[in-house]
Design a protein around this motif. Structure first.
Motif, PDB file in Angstrom:
ATOM      1  N   LYS A   1      -7.592 -29.189 -53.432  1.00 41.95           N
ATOM      2  CA  LYS A   1      -8.301 -28.713 -54.630  1.00 41.95           C
ATOM      3  C   LYS A   1      -7.430 -28.891 -55.881  1.00 41.95           C
ATOM      4  O   LYS A   1      -7.925 -29.191 -56.966  1.00 41.95           O
ATOM      5  CB  LYS A   1      -8.642 -27.231 -54.433  1.00 41.95           C
ATOM      6  N   GLU A   2      -6.119 -28.740 -55.712  1.00 42.57           N
ATOM      7  CA  GLU A   2      -5.177 -28.840 -56.833  1.00 42.57           C
ATOM      8  C   GLU A   2      -4.669 -30.268 -57.038  1.00 42.57           C
ATOM      9  O   GLU A   2      -3.770 -30.494 -57.848  1.00 42.57           O
ATOM     10  CB  GLU A   2      -3.984 -27.902 -56.595  1.00 42.57           C
ATOM     11  N   GLY A   3      -5.161 -31.200 -56.248  1.00 40.86           N
ATOM     12  CA  GLY A   3      -4.754 -32.603 -56.399  1.00 40.86           C
ATOM     13  C   GLY A   3      -3.345 -32.881 -55.903  1.00 40.86           C
ATOM     14  O   GLY A   3      -2.714 -33.875 -56.285  1.00 40.86           O
ATOM     15  N   ILE A   4      -2.835 -32.008 -55.041  1.00 41.45           N
ATOM     16  CA  ILE A   4      -1.486 -32.182 -54.475  1.00 41.45           C
ATOM     17  C   ILE A   4      -1.528 -33.294 -53.421  1.00 41.45           C
ATOM     18  O   ILE A   4      -2.478 -33.373 -52.645  1.00 41.45           O
ATOM     19  CB  ILE A   4      -1.010 -30.831 -53.883  1.00 41.45           C
ATOM     20  N   LYS A   5      -0.501 -34.143 -53.422  1.00 37.89           N
ATOM     21  CA  LYS A   5      -0.500 -35.313 -52.535  1.00 37.89           C
ATOM     22  C   LYS A   5       0.345 -35.134 -51.280  1.00 37.89           C
ATOM     23  O   LYS A   5       0.140 -35.821 -50.286  1.00 37.89           O
ATOM     24  CB  LYS A   5       0.010 -36.548 -53.298  1.00 37.89           C
ATOM     25  N   SER A   6       1.348 -34.256 -51.358  1.00 42.67           N
ATOM     26  CA  SER A   6       2.218 -34.078 -50.184  1.00 42.67           C
ATOM     27  C   SER A   6       2.567 -32.600 -50.016  1.00 42.67           C
ATOM     28  O   SER A   6       2.783 -31.881 -50.997  1.00 42.67           O
ATOM     29  CB  SER A   6       3.480 -34.918 -50.328  1.00 42.67           C
ATOM     30  N   ILE A   7       2.615 -32.183 -48.757  1.00 33.96           N
ATOM     31  CA  ILE A   7       2.816 -30.754 -48.470  1.00 33.96           C
ATOM     32  C   ILE A   7       3.625 -30.590 -47.195  1.00 33.96           C
ATOM     33  O   ILE A   7       3.468 -31.384 -46.259  1.00 33.96           O
ATOM     34  CB  ILE A   7       1.435 -30.049 -48.358  1.00 33.96           C
ATOM     35  N   SER A   8       4.500 -29.586 -47.170  1.00 26.95           N
ATOM     36  CA  SER A   8       5.243 -29.239 -45.948  1.00 26.95           C
ATOM     37  C   SER A   8       4.825 -27.854 -45.490  1.00 26.95           C
ATOM     38  O   SER A   8       4.717 -26.936 -46.307  1.00 26.95           O
ATOM     39  CB  SER A   8       6.748 -29.214 -46.215  1.00 26.95           C
ATOM     40  N   LEU A   9       4.607 -27.726 -44.198  1.00 29.02           N
ATOM     41  CA  LEU A   9       4.219 -26.430 -43.623  1.00 29.02           C
ATOM     42  C   LEU A   9       5.233 -25.974 -42.581  1.00 29.02           C
ATOM     43  O   LEU A   9       5.755 -26.799 -41.819  1.00 29.02           O
ATOM     44  CB  LEU A   9       2.859 -26.521 -42.929  1.00 29.02           C
ATOM     45  N   PRO A  10       5.474 -24.659 -42.506  1.00 29.89           N
ATOM     46  CA  PRO A  10       6.312 -24.104 -41.443  1.00 29.89           C
ATOM     47  C   PRO A  10       5.431 -23.676 -40.258  1.00 29.89           C
ATOM     48  O   PRO A  10       4.202 -23.777 -40.339  1.00 29.89           O
ATOM     49  CB  PRO A  10       6.908 -22.866 -42.118  1.00 29.89           C
ATOM     50  N   ALA A  11       6.066 -23.198 -39.205  1.00 26.32           N
ATOM     51  CA  ALA A  11       5.313 -22.635 -38.070  1.00 26.32           C
ATOM     52  C   ALA A  11       4.947 -21.195 -38.443  1.00 26.32           C
ATOM     53  O   ALA A  11       5.669 -20.244 -38.123  1.00 26.32           O
ATOM     54  CB  ALA A  11       6.164 -22.688 -36.811  1.00 26.32           C
ATOM     55  N   ILE A  12       3.813 -21.065 -39.137  1.00 31.77           N
ATOM     56  CA  ILE A  12       3.385 -19.769 -39.698  1.00 31.77           C
ATOM     57  C   ILE A  12       3.277 -18.698 -38.607  1.00 31.77           C
ATOM     58  O   ILE A  12       2.766 -18.977 -37.514  1.00 31.77           O
ATOM     59  CB  ILE A  12       2.021 -19.934 -40.423  1.00 31.77           C
ATOM     60  N   SER A  13       3.731 -17.515 -38.911  1.00 33.73           N
ATOM     61  CA  SER A  13       3.613 -16.306 -38.058  1.00 33.73           C
ATOM     62  C   SER A  13       4.554 -16.258 -36.856  1.00 33.73           C
ATOM     63  O   SER A  13       4.529 -15.287 -36.110  1.00 33.73           O
ATOM     64  CB  SER A  13       2.176 -16.102 -37.538  1.00 33.73           C
ATOM     65  N   THR A  14       5.378 -17.305 -36.647  1.00 35.63           N
ATOM     66  CA  THR A  14       6.163 -17.333 -35.405  1.00 35.63           C
ATOM     67  C   THR A  14       7.537 -16.665 -35.508  1.00 35.63           C
ATOM     68  O   THR A  14       8.327 -16.731 -34.568  1.00 35.63           O
ATOM     69  CB  THR A  14       6.352 -18.783 -34.899  1.00 35.63           C
ATOM     70  N   GLY A  15       7.829 -16.031 -36.651  1.00 32.43           N
ATOM     71  CA  GLY A  15       9.101 -15.322 -36.802  1.00 32.43           C
ATOM     72  C   GLY A  15       8.865 -13.824 -36.760  1.00 32.43           C
ATOM     73  O   GLY A  15       8.511 -13.256 -35.729  1.00 32.43           O
ATOM     74  N   VAL A  16       9.003 -13.185 -37.906  1.00 33.27           N
ATOM     75  CA  VAL A  16       8.807 -11.737 -38.047  1.00 33.27           C
ATOM     76  C   VAL A  16       7.452 -11.287 -37.464  1.00 33.27           C
ATOM     77  O   VAL A  16       7.353 -10.224 -36.839  1.00 33.27           O
ATOM     78  CB  VAL A  16       8.883 -11.342 -39.554  1.00 33.27           C
ATOM     79  N   PHE A  17       6.406 -12.118 -37.600  1.00 25.22           N
ATOM     80  CA  PHE A  17       5.062 -11.732 -37.163  1.00 25.22           C
ATOM     81  C   PHE A  17       4.804 -11.933 -35.663  1.00 25.22           C
ATOM     82  O   PHE A  17       3.756 -11.529 -35.151  1.00 25.22           O
ATOM     83  CB  PHE A  17       3.998 -12.451 -37.994  1.00 25.22           C
ATOM     84  N   GLY A  18       5.753 -12.566 -34.952  1.00 26.24           N
ATOM     85  CA  GLY A  18       5.734 -12.555 -33.486  1.00 26.24           C
ATOM     86  C   GLY A  18       4.688 -13.403 -32.776  1.00 26.24           C
ATOM     87  O   GLY A  18       4.408 -13.192 -31.584  1.00 26.24           O
ATOM     88  N   PHE A  19       4.116 -14.373 -33.440  1.00 30.69           N
ATOM     89  CA  PHE A  19       3.100 -15.228 -32.803  1.00 30.69           C
ATOM     90  C   PHE A  19       3.815 -16.287 -31.950  1.00 30.69           C
ATOM     91  O   PHE A  19       4.797 -16.876 -32.383  1.00 30.69           O
ATOM     92  CB  PHE A  19       2.262 -15.910 -33.892  1.00 30.69           C
TER      93      PHE A  19
END
Ligand code: AR6
Length: 176
Positions: free
Chosen positions: A109-127
């Protein structure tokens, strides 16, 4: 590891997401958008106080949601704060899927071309990391196969173990 999903590159790297030069990096946030420990703490200390100030103005979002701020002193231009589920709160898989999807949608939506993602929720949140890799990779691949302006999506995994879980899962996904 690097694969092409239609016109987009999907890459896995082992490393520190705060050093990633992609246009956006995703933070593993909480619903109040208070940058606590783990990755959020690293973003707060390396990026500077401006990121938390912008989060305070936004005020918060729902679990599974994603919001954007600038990235202060980080190499990236933007931080997308994605709120993953805390293990035990219920409906975790769907919430993690939504956090992934809403991050990608917001980038587009913001026209961003490149993005990095972490392993969401797998630290403090315990997933669990294995389940996280299944959900985040499947969601991302399905999203990229439809319509996207993104050129590059990177999963930046912290430590060899997390990287290997994602690598094995991506190999399975692309052999389907
Ligand atoms: N680069 C990439 N990945 C990282 C980095 C880094 N620099 N640092 C940690 N990770 P977590 P959550 C990995 O705990 O579980 C905070 O207090 C880490 O190994 O950062 O979603 C927030 O404010 C793990 O695999 O996030 C929230 O309240 C993954 O990133 C809460 O924690 C996510 O770990 C969010 O918990």
């Amino acid at each position: 590891m690097r694969v092409n999903i239609d016109d987009c590159v999907l890459e896995l790297v082992e490393g520190d997401i705060t050093e990633m030069p992609t246009e956006a990096v995703v933070n593993a946030a909480n619903a109040r958008l208070i940058l606590g420990g783990g990755l959020a703490g690293a973003i707060r200390s390396k990026g500077g106080p401006q990121i938390q100030q912008e989060c305070n103005k936004i005020g918060g979002t729902f679990v599974g949601g994603a919001v954007k701020t600038t990235a202060g002193n980080l190499k990236a231009k933007y931080v997308i704060h994605a709120v993953g589920p805390q293990m035990g709160e219920g409906d975790e898989d769907e919430k993690l899927k939504n956090a992934t999807l809403n991050s990608l949608k917001l980038a587009d939506k913001e026209g961003i071309k490149s993005i990095s993602l972490p392993a969401i929720s797998t630290g403090v949140f315990g997933f669990p990391i294995q389940r996280c890799s299944e959900i985040m990779l499947r969601t991302t691949i399905d999203y990229l196969k439809v319509q996207t302006g993104l050129d590059k999506v990177v999963f930046c995994l912290f430590g060899r173990e997390s990287y290997e879980v994602f690598e094995n899962q991506l190999k399975q996904e692309i052999s389907k």
